[in-house]
Design a protein around this motif. Structure first.
Motif, short mmCIF file in Angstrom:
data_model
loop_
_atom_site.label_atom_id
_atom_site.label_comp_id
_atom_site.label_asym_id
_atom_site.label_seq_id
_atom_site.Cartn_x
_atom_site.Cartn_y
_atom_site.Cartn_z
N TYR A 5 137.39 36.11 30.54
CA TYR A 5 136.46 36.85 31.37
C TYR A 5 135.69 35.87 32.26
O TYR A 5 135.30 34.81 31.80
CB TYR A 5 135.43 37.59 30.51
N TYR A 7 132.22 36.02 34.39
CA TYR A 7 130.99 36.67 34.81
C TYR A 7 130.39 35.77 35.88
O TYR A 7 130.01 34.64 35.59
CB TYR A 7 130.01 36.79 33.64
N CYS A 83 134.68 33.78 19.33
CA CYS A 83 134.51 33.84 20.78
C CYS A 83 134.07 32.47 21.29
O CYS A 83 133.31 31.76 20.63
CB CYS A 83 133.45 34.89 21.14
N LEU A 85 132.10 30.79 24.60
CA LEU A 85 131.23 31.14 25.72
C LEU A 85 130.93 29.88 26.51
O LEU A 85 130.50 28.88 25.94
CB LEU A 85 129.95 31.78 25.21
N LEU A 112 134.51 33.84 27.36
CA LEU A 112 133.58 34.40 28.33
C LEU A 112 132.98 33.25 29.12
O LEU A 112 132.25 32.43 28.57
CB LEU A 112 132.47 35.19 27.63
N TYR A 114 130.71 31.98 32.41
CA TYR A 114 129.62 32.43 33.27
C TYR A 114 129.31 31.36 34.29
O TYR A 114 129.13 30.19 33.92
CB TYR A 114 128.36 32.67 32.44
#
Length: 192
Positions: A5, A7, A83, A85, A112, A114
């Motif tokens: 992902y 973001y 996960c 991050l 994830l 960012y």
């Protein structure tokens, strides 16, 4: 199936806050997480992901030579990771983004990431460009311009608040160095 992902947003959209909330949710469910941030960003202290609203967590750091797949795979073998991050994902290299995709695809661990989409000139960061190209999901976080429209650009300013039009792509700073603006106001500021 685990996914990669991305973001993305302009400055001051709450990317780090959203990352820390996601981390909390995973850990609250008893899952192990791995947090990474760019070693170059020491605003909150080296190896710390911090948000403007006061939340902070320690994180492993990465630089251009870091093999993220190897680090995550080693941890995952000993203690399964729920996960991964990554904060400040714009500072990832293209190869590191590919490593994170392998973490999702081969290890089955969601990643994830960012970060900022563009720099102070409106150009893509290499890490962001690769994430936009290969991420399974692209999620835009919203910030607001001074006019109330969605902020999509990051204006670098000098100590007097004037637009900076030239310089290195990477210069770490917060509200003292960057202003999130809509494209219209960004372009006006860059034209002077």
């Amino acid at each position: 199936m685990a996914k990669l992902y991305f973001y993305y947003a302009s400055m001051n959209a709450g990317k780090s806050t959203t990352l820390l909330q996601a981390d909390f949710n995973y850990r609250e469910r008893g899952l192990t997480t791995m947090l990474f941030t760019a070693g170059i960003d020491t605003r909150e202290g080296a190896g710390t992901i911090g948000s403007r609203i006061g939340l902070a967590m320690p994180a492993a750091t990465f630089d251009g030579d870091s093999d993220l797949h190897a680090r995550i795979a080693a941890q995952h073998r000993d203690h399964p990771v729920g996960c991964v991050l990554v904060d400040e994902a714009q500072f990832l290299s293209e190869a590191q983004v590919d490593q994170l995709a392998r973490v999702a695809d081969e290890l089955g661990v969601p990643v994830l990431a960012y970060g900022l989409r563009t720099d102070f000139r409106g150009a893509l960061f290499p890490g962001s460009a690769r994430l936009l190209a290969i991420a399974d999901a692209l999620i835009e976080l919203k910030s607001v311009c001074t006019c109330g429209r969605k902020a999509t650009m990051n204006l670098r300013v000098d100590e007097d608040g004037n637009a900076v039009r030239e310089g290195a792509q990477t210069e770490i700073g917060g509200n003292d160095r960057y202003v999130a603006l809509c494209r219209r106001h960004f372009c006006e500021a860059m034209r002077g």
